[in-house]
Design a protein around this motif. Structure first.
Motif, short mmCIF file in Angstrom:
data_model
loop_
_atom_site.label_atom_id
_atom_site.label_comp_id
_atom_site.label_asym_id
_atom_site.label_seq_id
_atom_site.Cartn_x
_atom_site.Cartn_y
_atom_site.Cartn_z
N UNK A 82 0.81 -1.26 -0.04
CA UNK A 82 -0.08 0.03 0.02
C UNK A 82 0.73 1.18 -0.01
N UNK A 83 1.74 1.16 0.82
CA UNK A 83 2.70 2.62 1.02
C UNK A 83 3.59 2.81 -0.18
N UNK A 84 4.06 1.47 -0.82
CA UNK A 84 4.92 1.68 -2.07
C UNK A 84 4.03 2.27 -3.21
N UNK A 85 2.82 1.66 -3.14
CA UNK A 85 2.08 2.23 -4.54
C UNK A 85 1.43 3.80 -4.23
N UNK A 86 1.40 3.99 -3.03
CA UNK A 86 1.16 5.60 -2.73
C UNK A 86 2.49 6.20 -3.06
N UNK A 87 3.47 5.94 -2.82
CA UNK A 87 4.90 6.52 -3.23
C UNK A 87 5.05 6.64 -4.60
N UNK A 88 4.65 5.57 -5.36
CA UNK A 88 4.85 5.56 -6.83
C UNK A 88 3.92 6.58 -7.27
N UNK A 90 3.05 9.54 -6.08
CA UNK A 90 3.62 10.74 -6.02
C UNK A 90 4.95 10.76 -7.07
N UNK A 91 5.78 9.70 -6.89
CA UNK A 91 6.83 9.93 -7.73
C UNK A 91 6.53 10.15 -9.50
N UNK A 92 5.57 9.60 -9.80
CA UNK A 92 4.90 9.90 -11.08
C UNK A 92 4.13 11.13 -11.17
N UNK A 93 4.31 11.81 -10.03
CA UNK A 93 3.50 13.21 -10.11
C UNK A 93 2.04 13.31 -9.89
N UNK A 94 1.58 12.29 -9.71
CA UNK A 94 -0.01 12.10 -9.57
C UNK A 94 -0.18 12.57 -7.87
N UNK A 95 0.33 13.76 -7.65
CA UNK A 95 0.15 14.40 -6.26
C UNK A 95 -1.46 14.27 -5.65
#
Length: 115
Positions: A82-88, A90-95
């Motif tokens: 779950x945390x990794x998916x949320x991080x991804x 954000x890193x993809x710019x989907x804030x």
């Protein structure tokens, strides 16, 4: 020959369609997350801040931290995912999406105060 009249088909089709729509609504609105560990919650709090500040550097640090916690067995596989998916996100710019998901994760942790 079928004992049902042709007029029964639209009724069954309607019932099937209603059931399909109800299942879709349930799927869409179901909670996506369950309980996290203390470590998972601490990462979620840091992730919430990073997403609000749109801080990609902090997200990179959190990604490393999540993987370390996962490797040490201090995060369950589900919560690490779950945390990794949320991080991804954000890193993809989907804030906005990352922010919504981390907020949802944190809201799922709220429990009523003991009485």
């Amino acid at each position: 020959m079928s004992s049902e009249s042709p007029s029964a088909w639209p009724r069954w089709l309607f019932v099937g369609l209603v059931l399909l729509i109800a299942a879709g609504v349930w799927w869409w609105l179901r909670p996506q997350y369950s309980e996290t560990s203390e470590n998972g919650y601490a990462v979620a709090v840091a992730l919430f801040t990073a997403c609000n500040q749109q801080d990609s550097e902090k997200l990179q640090e959190l990604a490393t931290h999540v993987e370390q916690l996962r490797a040490q067995g201090e995060l369950g596989p589900d919560e690490a995912d779950w945390l990794s998916n949320i991080i991804e996100l954000g890193l993809d710019g989907k804030w906005p999406a990352a922010n919504r998901k981390v907020r949802s994760l944190m809201q799922q942790q709220v429990r009523p105060a003991p009485s």
